[in-house]
Motif scaffolding. Structure first.
Motif, PDB file in Angstrom:
ATOM      1  N   LEU A   1       0.833  -1.206   0.000  1.00 26.27           N
ATOM      2  CA  LEU A   1       0.000   0.000   0.000  1.00 26.27           C
ATOM      3  C   LEU A   1       0.867   1.255   0.000  1.00 26.27           C
ATOM      4  O   LEU A   1       0.548   2.242  -0.670  1.00 26.27           O
ATOM      5  CB  LEU A   1      -0.938   0.007   1.220  1.00 26.27           C
ATOM      6  N   THR A   2       1.966   1.199   0.756  1.00 27.24           N
ATOM      7  CA  THR A   2       2.903   2.334   0.757  1.00 27.24           C
ATOM      8  C   THR A   2       3.478   2.559  -0.632  1.00 27.24           C
ATOM      9  O   THR A   2       3.646   3.703  -1.077  1.00 27.24           O
ATOM     10  CB  THR A   2       4.027   2.087   1.775  1.00 27.24           C
ATOM     11  N   GLN A   3       3.766   1.468  -1.346  1.00 28.55           N
ATOM     12  CA  GLN A   3       4.262   1.594  -2.723  1.00 28.55           C
ATOM     13  C   GLN A   3       3.240   2.279  -3.621  1.00 28.55           C
ATOM     14  O   GLN A   3       3.591   2.948  -4.589  1.00 28.55           O
ATOM     15  CB  GLN A   3       4.593   0.213  -3.291  1.00 28.55           C
ATOM     16  N   MET A   4       1.959   2.124  -3.290  1.00 27.98           N
ATOM     17  CA  MET A   4       0.898   2.765  -4.084  1.00 27.98           C
ATOM     18  C   MET A   4       0.711   4.229  -3.705  1.00 27.98           C
ATOM     19  O   MET A   4      -0.036   4.947  -4.376  1.00 27.98           O
ATOM     20  CB  MET A   4      -0.427   2.014  -3.890  1.00 27.98           C
ATOM     21  N   GLY A   5       1.361   4.666  -2.612  1.00 21.34           N
ATOM     22  CA  GLY A   5       1.248   6.052  -2.190  1.00 21.34           C
ATOM     23  C   GLY A   5       0.482   6.263  -0.907  1.00 21.34           C
ATOM     24  O   GLY A   5       0.280   7.407  -0.467  1.00 21.34           O
ATOM     25  N   ALA A   6       0.043   5.178  -0.292  1.00 22.16           N
ATOM     26  CA  ALA A   6      -0.701   5.299   0.967  1.00 22.16           C
ATOM     27  C   ALA A   6       0.220   5.679   2.107  1.00 22.16           C
ATOM     28  O   ALA A   6       1.437   5.416   2.068  1.00 22.16           O
ATOM     29  CB  ALA A   6      -1.396   3.976   1.282  1.00 22.16           C
TER      30      ALA A   6
ATOM     31  N   GLN B   1      -4.457  10.902   0.218  1.00 19.78           N
ATOM     32  CA  GLN B   1      -3.320  10.514  -0.615  1.00 19.78           C
ATOM     33  C   GLN B   1      -3.805  10.123  -2.011  1.00 19.78           C
ATOM     34  O   GLN B   1      -4.870   9.536  -2.168  1.00 19.78           O
ATOM     35  CB  GLN B   1      -2.571   9.333   0.016  1.00 19.78           C
ATOM     36  N   LYS B   2      -2.982  10.422  -2.983  1.00 19.36           N
ATOM     37  CA  LYS B   2      -3.289  10.039  -4.361  1.00 19.36           C
ATOM     38  C   LYS B   2      -2.617   8.701  -4.630  1.00 19.36           C
ATOM     39  O   LYS B   2      -1.389   8.610  -4.623  1.00 19.36           O
ATOM     40  CB  LYS B   2      -2.778  11.115  -5.324  1.00 19.36           C
ATOM     41  N   LEU B   3      -3.392   7.673  -4.856  1.00 21.07           N
ATOM     42  CA  LEU B   3      -2.825   6.340  -5.059  1.00 21.07           C
ATOM     43  C   LEU B   3      -2.514   6.094  -6.526  1.00 21.07           C
ATOM     44  O   LEU B   3      -3.259   6.507  -7.418  1.00 21.07           O
ATOM     45  CB  LEU B   3      -3.792   5.262  -4.561  1.00 21.07           C
ATOM     46  N   SER B   4      -1.399   5.442  -6.758  1.00 17.58           N
ATOM     47  CA  SER B   4      -1.030   5.040  -8.117  1.00 17.58           C
ATOM     48  C   SER B   4      -1.168   3.529  -8.239  1.00 17.58           C
ATOM     49  O   SER B   4      -1.110   2.790  -7.250  1.00 17.58           O
ATOM     50  CB  SER B   4       0.404   5.477  -8.436  1.00 17.58           C
ATOM     51  N   SER B   5      -1.346   3.054  -9.456  1.00 19.34           N
ATOM     52  CA  SER B   5      -1.531   1.626  -9.681  1.00 19.34           C
ATOM     53  C   SER B   5      -0.232   0.870  -9.399  1.00 19.34           C
ATOM     54  O   SER B   5       0.851   1.460  -9.293  1.00 19.34           O
ATOM     55  CB  SER B   5      -1.991   1.368 -11.113  1.00 19.34           C
ATOM     56  N   LEU B   6      -0.350  -0.440  -9.295  1.00 18.12           N
ATOM     57  CA  LEU B   6       0.774  -1.264  -8.862  1.00 18.12           C
ATOM     58  C   LEU B   6       0.683  -2.629  -9.528  1.00 18.12           C
ATOM     59  O   LEU B   6      -0.410  -3.178  -9.686  1.00 18.12           O
ATOM     60  CB  LEU B   6       0.718  -1.434  -7.336  1.00 18.12           C
ATOM     61  N   THR B   7       1.825  -3.152  -9.935  1.00 17.61           N
ATOM     62  CA  THR B   7       1.920  -4.566 -10.312  1.00 17.61           C
ATOM     63  C   THR B   7       2.701  -5.254  -9.209  1.00 17.61           C
ATOM     64  O   THR B   7       3.833  -4.867  -8.905  1.00 17.61           O
ATOM     65  CB  THR B   7       2.631  -4.747 -11.664  1.00 17.61           C
ATOM     66  N   TYR B   8       2.074  -6.246  -8.586  1.00 20.27           N
ATOM     67  CA  TYR B   8       2.635  -6.799  -7.348  1.00 20.27           C
ATOM     68  C   TYR B   8       2.506  -8.312  -7.341  1.00 20.27           C
ATOM     69  O   TYR B   8       1.429  -8.864  -7.579  1.00 20.27           O
ATOM     70  CB  TYR B   8       1.878  -6.206  -6.151  1.00 20.27           C
TER      71      TYR B   8
END
Length: 434
Positions: A131-136, A153-160
């Motif tokens: 979630l932190t990687q997404m901007g949380a 916070q503005k969240l960005s997409s993630l490939t995980y």
């Protein structure tokens, strides 16, 4: 604290319906709350865990009315939740806190997620880090509850790629991905339960699931729908094992969820020689359902296939009871996840089995159990506040020639509030003592 006093049962028979699926009950509240329109739910599990989720969303301004197992949600849309006036207490529910961490990371307001002593010991780094990687912005002492989430916070997409087979992590990130810009993609190395994906589709949201990858694009909308919650296969598992190990049994479990990502317990018991038949298979509200008939059987020890471990992760405590009554040795490996449930389920079950005279060897990621006769114990089985431990050892009484005493069974109410009533209805002998 209440205790169980359970004694031998020779004959088990009857047809019963266990309560609604806990995983689906949680998700129906979460998605119904952020959908547009009125969602009606029938068969909702009235356990403490599911009710904790329901009450949390009421605290965030969602109009939810419940009459027994029927629930009506007036959804507020993707951005209609309001800041709660106090920390959201999720009790003992790991599903609630992990899934809601994803959903609430994208809201405009701050929240704090807390729970009981057991929940406060469970690892949350597995959701905090992606979630932190997404901007949380989300923190907790030693990456454990209570969790503080900073909104706006503005969240960005993630490939995980999931580091462990966990539907909770996957679902957490998919719920965060609903609000993120771009496509969020989760890669699984092992199959996990897919209730979130199925239910999102039921709410009209496009989800792609191909070759172990689940993806969705953010910033869409959910449309209200009606949900019929099938019976919980995890709760049904206690009776599947009870009937399998009984001297004489023929029981039917009605309308049980047989989602293929949840049927590991059936596959494992069948490998052990269990007499389990699925009848009247059908689809209800996007989920596969069947009546499950179970009769007595002579079980044998097996080496449990790794592919089935994530499909039966919640059912292993009672599977260990089946192994204790099987001829030969049952070996489980690849199940390290059991050590971070409501209790360390490997060690706690091993301690209880040892006190009942069952030989076992604890492994780092599993256990070896040699089937045999239960022997009278000198002490009370310690549940360690874990509902599945309590119910598993109650099932052991079916094959015991003496009373089995289990302490601290109050948490059974988190997932299966009428367990004792249904157990005694088919012929088990369990008394709850306060």
């Amino acid at each position: 604290m209440a205790s169980f006093v359970a004694s031998k049962s020779k004959n088990l028979e009857g047809s019963i319906k266990v309560p609604g699926d806990k995983s689906i009950s949680h998700r129906s509240i979460m998605l119904g709350s952020i959908a547009n329109g009125e969602t009606r739910i029938s068969g909702f599990l009235q356990g403490e865990d599911s009710l904790a989720t329901l009450n949390a969303f009421k605290e965030m301004g969602v109009n939810i009315k419940r009459s027994g197992s029927n629930v009506i949600i007036n959804g507020v849309g993707m951005h209609g939740l309001k800041e709660p006036l106090k920390p959201l207490d999720l009790g003992n529910s790991g599903t609630s806190i992990r899934l809601m961490a994803g959903l609430l990371s994208a809201q405009s307001f701050n929240t704090e997620l807390t729970g009981d002593d057991s929940l406060s010991k469970r690892p949350m780094a597995r959701v905090i880090e992606p979630l932190t990687q997404m901007g949380a912005k989300i923190t907790g002492p030693d990456s454990k509850p209570p969790l503080s989430i900073i909104g706006g916070q503005k969240l960005s997409s993630l490939t995980y790629t999931l580091p462990v087979a966990s539907a909770q992590i996957k679902s957490c990130l998919l719920l965060a991905g609903l609000y993120a810009e771009g496509e969020t993609c989760i890669i699984e190395n092992a199959v996990t339960r897919d209730h979130t994906e199925r239910m999102l589709k039921g709410f009209g949201y496009k989800v792609n699931s191909v070759n172990g990858m689940v993806s969705l694009s953010g910033q869409g909308e959910l449309k209200a729908c009606n949900i019929e919650v099938p019976s919980d296969i995890s709760s049904s598992a206690f009776f599947m094992v009870a009937a399998s190990i009984a001297e004489n049994a023929d029981i039917t479990l009605q309308a049980v969820n047989i989602n293929p990502t949840r049927t590991g317990v059936i596959d494992i018991l069948r490998l052990m020689g269990a007499n389990i038949n699925l009848q009247n298979e059908r689809e209800e509200a996007g989920e596969l359902v069947a009546d499950i008939r179970v009769c007595s059987a002579n079980l044998k020890g097996i080496e449990i296939p790794h592919s089935l471990v994530p499909l039966a992760i919640d059912e292993f405590p009672v599977i260990f009871i089946a192994a204790s009554c099987a001829k030969g040795v049952t070996v489980l490996t690849g199940a390290r996840e059991l050590r971070v449930k409501e209790s360390d389920r490997i060690q706690v079950m091993a301690d209880g089995l040892t006190s009942l005279g069952i030989d076992n060897i604890v492994l780092e990621d599993g256990i070896e159990i040699t089937g045999g006769q239960f022997k009278r114990q000198d002490s009370i089985i310690k549940s360690h506040h874990d509902h599945r431990i309590s119910m598993a050892f109650a099932v052991a009484s079916v094959r015991s020639n003496f009373e089995i005493n289990i302490d601290d069974v109050d948490n059974v109410k988190t997932s299966f509030p009428n367990f004792v009533e249904l157990a005694n209805q088919i012929g088990m002998n369990i008394n709850e003592v306060n």
